[in-house]
Design a protein around this motif. Structure first.
Motif, PDB file in Angstrom:
ATOM      1  N   GLN A 231      49.764  64.648 -13.494  1.00  0.00           N
ATOM      2  CA  GLN A 231      50.827  64.769 -12.495  1.00  0.00           C
ATOM      3  C   GLN A 231      51.068  66.234 -12.125  1.00  0.00           C
ATOM      4  O   GLN A 231      51.266  66.568 -10.957  1.00  0.00           O
ATOM      5  CB  GLN A 231      52.127  64.117 -12.977  1.00  0.00           C
ATOM      6  CG  GLN A 231      53.214  64.074 -11.929  1.00  0.00           C
ATOM      7  CD  GLN A 231      52.792  63.301 -10.681  1.00  0.00           C
ATOM      8  OE1 GLN A 231      52.321  62.179 -10.761  1.00  0.00           O
ATOM      9  NE2 GLN A 231      52.952  63.906  -9.509  1.00  0.00           N
ATOM     10  N   ALA A 232      51.023  67.117 -13.117  1.00  0.00           N
ATOM     11  CA  ALA A 232      51.192  68.550 -12.845  1.00  0.00           C
ATOM     12  C   ALA A 232      50.056  69.067 -11.961  1.00  0.00           C
ATOM     13  O   ALA A 232      50.287  69.875 -11.052  1.00  0.00           O
ATOM     14  CB  ALA A 232      51.247  69.335 -14.154  1.00  0.00           C
TER      15      ALA A 232
ATOM     16  N   VAL B 204      41.834  66.300 -10.040  1.00  0.00           N
ATOM     17  CA  VAL B 204      42.990  66.284 -10.951  1.00  0.00           C
ATOM     18  C   VAL B 204      42.653  65.764 -12.349  1.00  0.00           C
ATOM     19  O   VAL B 204      43.510  65.741 -13.221  1.00  0.00           O
ATOM     20  CB  VAL B 204      44.167  65.471 -10.342  1.00  0.00           C
ATOM     21  CG1 VAL B 204      44.703  66.160  -9.105  1.00  0.00           C
ATOM     22  CG2 VAL B 204      43.770  64.045 -10.039  1.00  0.00           C
ATOM     23  N   THR B 205      41.407  65.368 -12.568  1.00  0.00           N
ATOM     24  CA  THR B 205      40.985  64.914 -13.895  1.00  0.00           C
ATOM     25  C   THR B 205      39.756  65.702 -14.332  1.00  0.00           C
ATOM     26  O   THR B 205      38.888  66.021 -13.521  1.00  0.00           O
ATOM     27  CB  THR B 205      40.637  63.408 -13.906  1.00  0.00           C
ATOM     28  OG1 THR B 205      39.585  63.162 -12.973  1.00  0.00           O
ATOM     29  CG2 THR B 205      41.842  62.561 -13.571  1.00  0.00           C
TER      30      THR B 205
ATOM     31  N   GLY C 251      43.585  58.800 -23.226  1.00  0.00           N
ATOM     32  CA  GLY C 251      43.420  57.674 -22.324  1.00  0.00           C
ATOM     33  C   GLY C 251      44.425  57.670 -21.188  1.00  0.00           C
ATOM     34  O   GLY C 251      45.391  58.436 -21.183  1.00  0.00           O
ATOM     35  N   PRO C 252      44.231  56.785 -20.211  1.00  0.00           N
ATOM     36  CA  PRO C 252      45.100  56.738 -19.042  1.00  0.00           C
ATOM     37  C   PRO C 252      46.519  56.247 -19.336  1.00  0.00           C
ATOM     38  O   PRO C 252      47.375  56.312 -18.466  1.00  0.00           O
ATOM     39  CB  PRO C 252      44.377  55.787 -18.088  1.00  0.00           C
ATOM     40  CG  PRO C 252      43.491  54.974 -18.958  1.00  0.00           C
ATOM     41  CD  PRO C 252      43.133  55.831 -20.125  1.00  0.00           C
ATOM     42  N   SER C 253      46.775  55.816 -20.545  1.00  0.00           N
ATOM     43  CA  SER C 253      48.138  55.400 -20.891  1.00  0.00           C
ATOM     44  C   SER C 253      48.858  56.453 -21.745  1.00  0.00           C
ATOM     45  O   SER C 253      50.021  56.278 -22.083  1.00  0.00           O
ATOM     46  CB  SER C 253      48.107  54.065 -21.643  1.00  0.00           C
ATOM     47  OG  SER C 253      47.380  54.212 -22.850  1.00  0.00           O
TER      48      SER C 253
END
Length: 185
Positions: free
Chosen positions: A95-96, A118-119, A84-86
């Motif tokens: 981020q990489a 990026v996803t 998940g996004p958390s």
């Protein structure tokens, strides 16, 4: 007991015949009516066969980048990361990817990077990106190929697929077809 077991055995046999033989035969028959008889969208380029309906890795600066894959573009087992996004590990991975994109695409602001670059998709095999995701890469590709940005934009525009019937789904660009068009420059 006989009143329950025999109907259960009959139902099991009927279900086995239907879902084990009839249903697969019907699906196979329908697939034979599809283009390429249900074997996927095969594209031949440079003497090799590629599947345009399965995402593939393109990492060189002279090519458009595909959407990241959580399954390393392995069509044998599709799937997302299920993070998940958390999730800190997932945020580190994203981020990489952002950092790598910014290194290879100088002059682009972080806020201008389309999310699909990026996803990973839910299947990890998405072969398409949005026109915005293709256009944000034009400057890098034009520099790597010593050509004008306008030529690269024309290739993106000519490979952009419109929504079905003009209203179903988003505009999209197939990355494999886009990169094959680039090679024909």
């Amino acid at each position: 007991m006989k009143t329950n077991i025999f109907p259960a055995i009959k139902l099991t046999l009927i279900t086995l015949i239907f879902f084990g033989a009839l249903y697969p035969a019907i699906v196979w028959g329908i697939a034979q009516l599809a283009p390429n008889h249900g074997h996927g969208e095969v594209v031949k380029a440079n003497g090799k066969r590629y599947y345009a309906n399965i995402g593939q890795a393109f990492t060189e600066d002279r090519f458009f980048n595909s959407r990241p894959s959580a399954v390393a573009y392995n069509a044998a087992g599709s799937g997302g990361s299920n993070k998940g996004p958390s999730n800190k590990e997932y945020l580190g991975i994203v981020q990489a990817r952002i950092d790598t994109f910014l290194i290879h695409n100088p002059g682009i602001d972080k806020k201008d990077i389309p999310v699909e670059l990026v996803t990973a998709s839910g299947s990890g095999l998405d072969p398409d990106i949005s026109p915005k995701a293709a256009l944000v890469q034009v400057k890098r590709i034009a520099a790597a190929r010593n050509t004008t940005e306008d030529k690269i934009r024309q290739i993106v525009n000519s490979n952009t697929e419109k929504p079905l019937l003009g209203m179903f789904g988003p505009e999209k660009v197939n990355v494999l077809n886009l990169n094959i068009a680039l090679e024909k420059l």
